[in-house]
Design a protein around this motif. Structure first.
Motif, PDB file in Angstrom:
ATOM      1  N   LEU A  30       1.829   7.652  15.181  1.00 35.25           N
ATOM      2  CA  LEU A  30       2.126   7.719  14.253  1.00 35.25           C
ATOM      3  C   LEU A  30       3.287   8.465  14.051  1.00 35.25           C
ATOM      4  O   LEU A  30       4.263   7.945  13.203  1.00 35.25           O
ATOM      5  CB  LEU A  30       1.019   8.270  13.034  1.00 35.25           C
ATOM      6  CG  LEU A  30       0.406   7.320  12.454  1.00 35.25           C
ATOM      7  CD1 LEU A  30      -0.704   8.200  11.337  1.00 35.25           C
ATOM      8  CD2 LEU A  30       0.878   6.468  11.320  1.00 35.25           C
TER       9      LEU A  30
ATOM     10  N   LEU B 125      -1.950   1.466  11.388  1.00 42.37           N
ATOM     11  CA  LEU B 125      -2.653   2.613  12.162  1.00 42.37           C
ATOM     12  C   LEU B 125      -3.093   3.459  11.218  1.00 42.37           C
ATOM     13  O   LEU B 125      -4.375   3.864  11.480  1.00 42.37           O
ATOM     14  CB  LEU B 125      -1.238   3.329  12.717  1.00 42.37           C
ATOM     15  CG  LEU B 125      -0.899   2.882  14.119  1.00 42.37           C
ATOM     16  CD1 LEU B 125       0.574   3.612  14.445  1.00 42.37           C
ATOM     17  CD2 LEU B 125      -1.717   2.983  15.005  1.00 42.37           C
ATOM     18  N   LYS B 126      -2.935   3.635   9.998  1.00 43.29           N
ATOM     19  CA  LYS B 126      -3.575   4.631   9.089  1.00 43.29           C
ATOM     20  C   LYS B 126      -4.814   4.083   8.720  1.00 43.29           C
ATOM     21  O   LYS B 126      -5.733   4.603   8.784  1.00 43.29           O
ATOM     22  CB  LYS B 126      -2.614   4.835   7.817  1.00 43.29           C
ATOM     23  CG  LYS B 126      -3.021   5.531   6.746  1.00 43.29           C
ATOM     24  CD  LYS B 126      -3.062   7.060   7.071  1.00 43.29           C
ATOM     25  CE  LYS B 126      -3.535   7.793   5.743  1.00 43.29           C
ATOM     26  NZ  LYS B 126      -4.193   9.037   6.109  1.00 43.29           N
ATOM     27  N   TRP B 127      -4.664   2.527   8.390  1.00 35.91           N
ATOM     28  CA  TRP B 127      -5.943   2.076   7.969  1.00 35.91           C
ATOM     29  C   TRP B 127      -7.004   2.178   9.041  1.00 35.91           C
ATOM     30  O   TRP B 127      -8.415   2.436   8.878  1.00 35.91           O
ATOM     31  CB  TRP B 127      -5.810   0.472   7.830  1.00 35.91           C
ATOM     32  CG  TRP B 127      -4.917   0.126   6.660  1.00 35.91           C
ATOM     33  CD1 TRP B 127      -4.598   1.191   5.472  1.00 35.91           C
ATOM     34  CD2 TRP B 127      -4.339  -0.934   6.168  1.00 35.91           C
ATOM     35  NE1 TRP B 127      -3.841   0.373   4.576  1.00 35.91           N
ATOM     36  CE2 TRP B 127      -3.828  -1.002   4.997  1.00 35.91           C
ATOM     37  CE3 TRP B 127      -3.975  -2.200   6.951  1.00 35.91           C
ATOM     38  CZ2 TRP B 127      -2.796  -1.698   4.503  1.00 35.91           C
ATOM     39  CZ3 TRP B 127      -3.498  -3.335   6.580  1.00 35.91           C
ATOM     40  CH2 TRP B 127      -2.626  -3.346   5.224  1.00 35.91           C
TER      41      TRP B 127
ATOM     42  N   ASP C 221       0.741  -1.295  -0.003  1.00 34.88           N
ATOM     43  CA  ASP C 221      -0.071   0.038   0.184  1.00 34.88           C
ATOM     44  C   ASP C 221       1.090   1.322  -0.227  1.00 34.88           C
ATOM     45  O   ASP C 221       1.313   1.598   1.036  1.00 34.88           O
ATOM     46  CB  ASP C 221      -1.042   0.029   1.199  1.00 34.88           C
ATOM     47  CG  ASP C 221      -1.890   1.065   1.181  1.00 34.88           C
ATOM     48  OD1 ASP C 221      -1.625   2.173   0.421  1.00 34.88           O
ATOM     49  OD2 ASP C 221      -3.103   1.016   1.929  1.00 34.88           O
TER      50      ASP C 221
ATOM     51  N   THR D   4       2.289   7.676   6.059  1.00 33.68           N
ATOM     52  CA  THR D   4       2.655   7.383   7.440  1.00 33.68           C
ATOM     53  C   THR D   4       3.989   7.459   7.717  1.00 33.68           C
ATOM     54  O   THR D   4       4.704   8.074   8.623  1.00 33.68           O
ATOM     55  CB  THR D   4       2.167   6.182   7.887  1.00 33.68           C
ATOM     56  OG1 THR D   4       2.497   4.965   6.993  1.00 33.68           O
ATOM     57  CG2 THR D   4       0.402   6.262   7.942  1.00 33.68           C
TER      58      THR D   4
ATOM     59  N   ALA E  48      -0.598   4.235   1.858  1.00 34.06           N
ATOM     60  CA  ALA E  48      -0.446   4.647   3.156  1.00 34.06           C
ATOM     61  C   ALA E  48       0.848   4.408   3.892  1.00 34.06           C
ATOM     62  O   ALA E  48       1.187   5.213   4.863  1.00 34.06           O
ATOM     63  CB  ALA E  48      -1.080   3.278   3.895  1.00 34.06           C
ATOM     64  N   THR E  49       1.837   3.753   2.889  1.00 33.63           N
ATOM     65  CA  THR E  49       3.290   3.992   3.503  1.00 33.63           C
ATOM     66  C   THR E  49       3.635   5.403   3.404  1.00 33.63           C
ATOM     67  O   THR E  49       4.545   5.739   4.184  1.00 33.63           O
ATOM     68  CB  THR E  49       4.035   3.036   2.631  1.00 33.63           C
ATOM     69  OG1 THR E  49       3.485   1.652   2.893  1.00 33.63           O
ATOM     70  CG2 THR E  49       5.627   2.930   2.923  1.00 33.63           C
TER      71      THR E  49
ATOM     72  N   ALA F  30       1.045   1.466   8.116  1.00 29.20           N
ATOM     73  CA  ALA F  30      -0.074   1.558   7.239  1.00 29.20           C
ATOM     74  C   ALA F  30      -1.399   0.939   8.205  1.00 29.20           C
ATOM     75  O   ALA F  30      -2.109   1.531   8.003  1.00 29.20           O
ATOM     76  CB  ALA F  30       0.213   0.557   6.180  1.00 29.20           C
TER      77      ALA F  30
END
Lengths: 368, 357
Positions: free
Chosen positions: A139, B185-187, A56, A63, A59-60, B183
């Protein structure tokens, strides 16, 4: 150009010229090293393993890459890559042969300051929100430590194609620095958490060196020396210069935290008080304060307060006992030690002058 | 933790390799004492100080904080021993390499404890709790870094190229496990909307990188395997990782009680391991964001509760059937990749027995 003028206005003339002539190259290196878009090939390269499925990427990126990009985009002075350039050239190397090194060093720095920011619970950095404010603590934690580990890809992939002994020497030093950094962190947090007030000057400075020298400035000077094949005796001197410079730079930072001298500082005043840090400044103050004042200071520092009035009480006691002068004198002492070491280097007078000017700039003119 | 990811681990590994476990435990006990041995630290780990260390920090600032997290075991050193033996090496001289595996496991447990903590999801700041959590987080940071002295000192007497590879492996285990968690956490922050299988699978491999890939690649470096052999191991153990995750997830659907007995300290790691991704994707489950409207971020335990309730109300037969098909494919990839380079036949056979494949 206006921003560059602003950044360089306090730099001594030769250092100013050196900085201006290399800054575009260094900024381009940072951009290339840590791109603002990633694809699967790049990700596979930096994670060191081919992905079996489609990662992904969004998302990578969001974050792991984006939070550090935000720090990079706020335009720090990139002093560490500049110092690397200075040391490489001092030993006859062409910085174009080491283009990704500058990016690696700055990405290491910016990802690691995100960690410092949530340890200190800072609100702003370089005029923008800190990583944990923008993205949350969880995060920011994952992002900073992952981006920091990943920022070493130039070295763990040996993308400069260095001979094995040189590549390993760099990796060994970096790993050793990471251990030092983590041990220093334990000391600092233990002092804060346990309200320890009997820290000696030597312990405080050692902890500072352990925690910060990886990038300020022992690490960059050492790595540049190794990359440029500096004589071994010079590498030992470069390390020492880096440590002395760090002490001056850090003490100036402690003073600025309490009393920012310009809006460029980019942080909220008195964060060390809010975090309960036992800085040298606080320890000097506790030494000089009377019994009642001491109790007040200890109570404020232990309470993790954001109350401006309480912070002001500590600030006024710092002024009363002229503590800033005490830390300033110690910083000047270390600056002098650095200069004595610079004379021992087997480099031309031109580069000795530049290093001396860097020392003055870093320890006396620090901001951002 | 491998005893959750590998079925029949008790008989196939713990009982079968009892002597190995003793050797590993003895090493861990001796090395644990060294964590606070100042002479050892100065001579091997942090070096003599330019000025002065404050060793008082070690007990309250490291050991007391880490002890609860060090009670769990990853059991990855047992797999590492099995792999080394399968590669024709006596594992005993390399027992200290187990520290790299186990300390990173302890530290990841702490990082998960930090990352999934409820206090970070709330709008109101709690500075004291933040600073306590940060202390624990940084004690874990030291625990990750500590065993690297073994690599710096070339404790396993490897070639320069092998030691470079070891540095790289240790760094990239940190990178992959970090990307996996980032990823994930983001999800979660996005309520797992639009999660797709490819992303979920690759991210699970990243997240669980330290369980199968780490011991396998550590063995590969020590045995000095060729690049082609390492590539096959990498692919094979990536497939095995995803296979094991699906197996665990399937057990979760079949018998949820099993997942209530997890030691509390590892409840956060458990969230990563038992995430019901397949149920969510195959059945189009959606999490209700309403309970988190006042929060800064949704709390993962709350998200899980919501998903669990939904799962209990649906027939999972089709999902399980899909998972079993995928499991077969993944296990075949594992076997064929290792078979292609003729590596680890005994380990493959043992894992076949474990999973009854």
């Amino acid at each position: 150009m206006k921003k560059l003028d602003e950044i360089t206005k306090r730099m001594p003339p030769e250092f100013n010229d050196f900085y201006r002539q290399r800054i575009d190259f260094i900024k381009a290196s940072i951009k290339n090293y840590f791109p603002d878009q990633i694809d699967k090939d790049f990700l596979d390269r930096v994670v060191g393993q081919p992905s079996l499925f489609e990662p992904d990427l969004k998302a990578t990126y969001d974050t792991i890459f984006l939070p550090t990009q935000e720090y990079l985009g706020r335009g720090g002075k990139v002093l560490r890559p500049v110092l690397v350039a200075m040391c490489l050239e001092a030993y006859g190397a062409d910085i174009r042969d080491f283009e990704p090194v500058f990016g690696a060093i700055e990405v290491m720095e910016d990802s690691s300051i995100m960690m410092d920011d949530y340890i200190d619970n800072s609100l702003t950095r370089r005029g923008g929100p800190c990583g944990h404010i923008a993205h949350g603590y969880a995060l920011a934690n994952v992002s900073s430590c992952t981006a920091f580990a990943l920022s070493h890809y130039l070295f763990y992939n040996n993308e400069l194609k260095l001979p094995d002994d040189k590549a390993l020497k760099l990796l060994d030093y970096m790993a050793w620095e990471h251990i030092q950094m983590a041990f220093g962190q334990i000391e600092e947090l233990y002092w804060t958490q346990s309200n320890v007030n009997d820290i000696t000057v030597d312990q405080y400075l050692q902890e500072t060196i352990a925690r910060c020298a990886f990038l300020t400035f022992r690490g960059p000077m050492r790595y540049a020396g190794i990359l440029a094949d500096a004589p071994p005796q010079d590498i030992a001197v470069l390390e020492k210069i880096g440590e002395y410079l760090l002490v001056g730079y850090h003490l100036k930072g402690d003073n600025l935290d309490m009393s920012p001298d310009s809006p460029e500082w980019g942080k909220v005043a008195g964060e060390d008080i809010t975090t309960g840090r036992r800085t040298l400044l606080i320890n000097y103050l506790l030494d000089k304060a009377d019994k009642q004042e001491r109790a007040t200071i200890e109570s404020i520092i232990s309470s993790r307060t954001e109350d401006e009035e309480k912070k002001k009480v500590v600030y006024e006691l710092v002024l009363k006992y002229d503590i800033f002068a005490q830390t300033r004198d110690l910083a000047a002492e270390y600056n002098q030690l650095a200069k004595q070491e610079i004379e021992k280097l087997s480099v031309s007078d031109e580069y000795k002058l530049l290093l001396n000017q860097f020392a003055d700039y870093a320890t006396r003119r620090r901001s951002l | 933790m491998l005893h959750h990811l590998i079925e029949n681990f008790d008989t196939e590994f713990l009982e079968a390799f009892e002597a190995d476990q003793r050797t590993i435990n003895e090493c861990f006990e001796a090395e644990y004492k060294k964590l606070s041995d100042t002479e050892h630290l100065e001579q091997n780990v942090i070096d003599e100080p330019l000025l002065a260390w404050d060793y008082r920090a070690i007990e309250p600032g490291l050991l007391e904080l880490m002890d609860p997290f060090m009670e769990s075991e990853s059991h990855t050193p047992l797999l590492f021993f099995s792999i080394l033996r399968d590669l024709g090496l006596d594992p005993k001289p390399y027992v200290k390499a187990s520290l790299l595996l186990e300390y990173s496991y302890f530290a990841l447990g702490v990082i998960d404890y930090f990352d999934f903590h409820k206090v970070f999801t709330e709008r109101k700041q709690d500075l004291l709790t933040y600073s306590e959590l940060t202390q624990v987080r940084y004690a874990a940071q030291y625990l990750i870094q500590y065993p690297r002295y073994l690599v710096i000192k070339n404790s396993f007497e490897l070639s320069k190229a092998q030691n470079i590879a070891l540095h790289k492996l240790y760094a990239t285990i940190g990178v992959t496990t970090g990307i996996g968690r980032g990823a994930f956490l983001k999800w979660g922050h996005d309520y797992f909307v639009s999660l797709i299988r490819e992303h979920y699978f690759q991210n699970s491999i990243y997240t669980l990188n330290n369980y199968f890939l780490f011991p396998a690649m550590l063995g590969a470096i020590i045995a000095d395997l060729s690049d082609a052999q390492k590539d096959s191991l990498q692919k094979g153990f990536s497939a095995l990782t995803m296979f094991a995750k699906l197996r665990l997830e399937k057990r979760y659907y079949e018998n949820q009680d099993e997942f209530k007995i997890t030691p509390p300290i590892y409840r956060d790691l458990w969230q990563l391991l038992s995430f019901p991704g397949m149920a969510l994707m195959e059945n189009g489950l959606q999490v209700d964001p309403a309970p988190y409207a006042e929060d800064k971020y949704p709390w993962f335990t709350g998200l899980y509760r919501d998903l669990n309730t939904q799962i209990q109300g649906i027939d999972m037969a089709d999902t399980i059937k899909t998972m079993e098909k995928l499991e077969t494919e993944l296990f075949e990839t594992f076997v064929s990749e290792l078979g292609r380079v003729d590596l680890l036949p005994a380990t493959v056979e043992r894992l076949r027995n474990c999973y009854r494949m």
